[in-house]
Write an enzyme that holds these catalytic residues in place. Structure first.
Site, mmCIF file in Angstrom:
data_model
loop_
_atom_site.group_PDB
_atom_site.id
_atom_site.type_symbol
_atom_site.label_atom_id
_atom_site.label_comp_id
_atom_site.label_asym_id
_atom_site.label_seq_id
_atom_site.Cartn_x
_atom_site.Cartn_y
_atom_site.Cartn_z
ATOM 1 N N SER A 255 0.837 -1.197 0.000
ATOM 2 C CA SER A 255 0.000 0.000 0.000
ATOM 3 C C SER A 255 0.870 1.244 0.000
ATOM 4 C CB SER A 255 -0.904 -0.022 1.229
ATOM 5 O OG SER A 255 -0.094 0.147 2.370
ATOM 6 N N LYS A 256 0.315 2.322 0.498
ATOM 7 C CA LYS A 256 1.081 3.567 0.550
ATOM 8 C C LYS A 256 1.885 3.667 1.838
ATOM 9 C CE LYS A 256 -1.267 6.560 -2.622
ATOM 10 N NZ LYS A 256 -2.302 5.843 -3.305
ATOM 11 N N ARG A 257 1.859 2.619 2.630
ATOM 12 C CA ARG A 257 2.618 2.653 3.886
ATOM 13 C C ARG A 257 3.939 1.943 3.714
ATOM 14 N NH1 ARG A 257 -1.516 1.775 8.530
ATOM 15 N NH2 ARG A 257 0.432 1.565 9.691
ATOM 16 N N VAL A 269 8.031 3.356 0.080
ATOM 17 C CA VAL A 269 7.235 2.922 -1.075
ATOM 18 C C VAL A 269 7.096 4.017 -2.138
ATOM 19 C CG1 VAL A 269 5.905 1.161 0.124
ATOM 20 C CG2 VAL A 269 5.063 3.504 0.072
ATOM 21 N N PHE A 270 7.637 5.188 -1.857
ATOM 22 C CA PHE A 270 7.574 6.233 -2.880
ATOM 23 C C PHE A 270 8.955 6.403 -3.511
ATOM 24 C CE2 PHE A 270 4.069 7.569 0.004
ATOM 25 C CZ PHE A 270 3.047 7.278 -0.890
#
Ligand code: GLU
Length: 501
Positions: A255-257, A269-270
């Site tokens: 996910s975005k975490r 994750v980015f």
């Protein structure tokens, strides 16, 4: 011979560029490069509420940092533009009208209130929730009346209400959806902006996209799209749905975490975070290539050229792939070790400059730093790990946080002081200050004092760096310089604590 593919990466810039999106972009890029085709970047910015210009910039920066150059798209142009959907509205409106004329789509005049009421009724009577197609079956008179009332409308696709839709996915084979499960989806909104479904079909068609390669989460949108292609009389592209990326523990989608690697390290994750934390783009690309594809099932480290040559759609796995957080640090360190000293220095400069508070040019010219780089290179996993190894060069004086560190095991404070004192004398008297002379001199002391090598060397290491764990001693002394080394050793002597102190 493979036919050159035209593939696209079509993100909606609503937030930071996610590593899962980067994997999608990368697979498209690899396939374009493998086939000698084009990699197209198309920005899907029709959801105006969620679109962020900064997210677009972050995306472009991230793709460039990863080295995924696009042949057509924003900033580079191309013959099939514009490449921002917000600049293609007239096309979408044209095809929505055309679909209405052909009887494949219709204007729906229902207001938000009416739709809400419809859903309430469906809920109350336990029917399936969804648009009941009431505007699809309006008579010409009813339509004329709504128009005369000036009611606003959206355009909906008239989907088949029975039968099935079967389409082919290059990885998953034939997939069949029951048409009864599908809705008359909105193609054009009341403000004249298209929905994703219409825009993507028009664009993939007119940009002559041969393969739609994207995350598996989009697979459910294909049946509707398939019907849209049919209604428009266009040939659909080849669909290739990439395997989902799971969290490292396999429990749920990445996910975005941020996630944790097995050794507890927080893995971002980015994409921008990979850059900021000191991962190398080649390492990140190699790492991502391995999520859902494998070179030969054995080799894990391979460069872009090798991946491009070997890449195939057949080689993409269908089942979800775990995010291999445990491999990232290792892979990055392998790539760090491959760098020449010059390249490593350049890569390290922004990190060292920030962490040490020394400007980049000073660091670039610093021969002392360069001397230590090969040893630093072997010890770091990320570029951001480097500063603690070399900060002793840039400190005015050393603070020994834990003076007990000066005393090696099985050594008394007196022996430590004697060792340090003799070392300072010896080093002060050396005529040549280089690694070999320093080593020869200090090794002579081992014989002379009867102390073991570690009993002599380890206090010196702590004296000059403040730490117990540091780079190899002789080269560290060579880099630090004679005067500073002697001074730090002398300063440490007075800090050696008394026994059990
Ligand atoms: N705009 C979609 C996204 O944000 C792209 C889906 C597709 O590639 O068709 O990922």
């Amino acid at each position: 011979m493979t036919t050159p593919a035209r593939v696209r990466f079509a993100p909606s810039p609503t937030g930071f560029f996610h590593i899962g999106g980067a994997r999608t972009a990368l697979f498209n890029w690899l396939y374009a490069r493998h086939t000698g085709g084009q990699f197209i970047l198309r920005i899907e910015d029709t959801d105006r509420k969620r679109f962020h210009p900064e997210a677009l910039q972050d995306l472009l920066d991230g793709l460039r940092w990863l080295g995924l150059d696009w042949d057509e798209g924003p900033e580079v142009g191309g013959d099939y533009g514009p490449y921002l959907q917000s600049e293609r509205l007239a096309m979408y409106q044209h095809w929505a009208d055309w679909l209405i004329e052909q009887g494949h789509a219709y204007r729906c005049y229902c207001t938000a209130d009416e739709l809400a009421q419809m859903r309430d009724e469906q809920r109350a009577t336990k029917q399936k929730i969804g648009y009941d197609r009431r505007c699809r079956y309006l008579t010409a008179e009813e339509r004329a009346q709504k128009e005369a009332e000036g009611k606003s409308w959206v355009v909906r696709l008239a989907m088949p209400t029975d039968g099935v839709t079967t389409f082919h996915d290059a990885i998953r084979g034939d997939i069949t959806f029951d048409n009864k499960e599908m809705q008359d989806a909105v193609l054009l909104k009341s403000d004249g902006w298209p929905t994703y479904h219409l825009a993507v079909v028009v664009d993939d068609h007119f940009m002559e996209i041969s393969h739609v390669m994207r995350g598996n989460e989009w697979i459910a949108t294909v049946p509707l799209r398939w019907q849209l292609y049919k209604a428009l009389g266009w040939e659909p592209p080849i669909f290739v749905h990439l395997p989902l990326i799971l969290k490292p523990d396999g429990k749920g989608k990445l996910s975005k975490r941020a996630v944790r690697s097995p050794d507890g390290e927080l893995i971002p994750v980015f994409v921008h975070e990979y850059r900021e934390r000191g991962y190398l783009p080649d390492a990140v690309v190699n790492f991502l290539t391995g999520i859902g594809w494998a070179l030969d099932g054995e080799t894990e480290i391979y460069d872009r050229e090798t991946a491009i040559k070997a890449f195939s759609i057949r080689g993409i796995q269908a089942s979800p792939g775990r995010f291999p957080a445990d491999k990232l640090a290792w892979m990055n360190s392998v790539y760090i070790r491959k760098l020449s000293t010059d390249a490593l220095l350049e890569a390290l400069l922004p990190f060292l400059s920030t962490d040490l508070g020394v400007d980049e040019e000073t660091l670039r010219q610093d021969a002392r730093l360069r001397l230590l780089l090969p040893d630093v290179q072997e010890r770091i996993k990320k570029l951001s790990d480097a500063a603690p190894w070399v900060e002793f060069l840039y400190a005015d004086a050393i603070t020994i946080e834990n003076p007990k560190d000066l005393i090696p095991r099985k050594t008394t404070p007196e022996q430590t002081i004697a060792g340090l004192t003799r070392s300072a004398e010896l080093l002060a008297g050396l005529e040549t200050w280089d690694e070999a002379s320093i080593e020869a001199g200090l090794r002579d002391l081992v014989g002379e004092t009867g102390l073991k090598a570690g009993q002599i060397f380890s206090p010196i290491r702590t004296a000059i760096t403040g730490k117990r764990v540091a780079l190899p001693l002789f080269i560290s002394l060579a880099a630090l310089g004679q005067a500073a080394s002697v001074e730090r050793i002398r300063a440490a002597i007075s800090q050696v604590p008394a026994a059990d102190g």
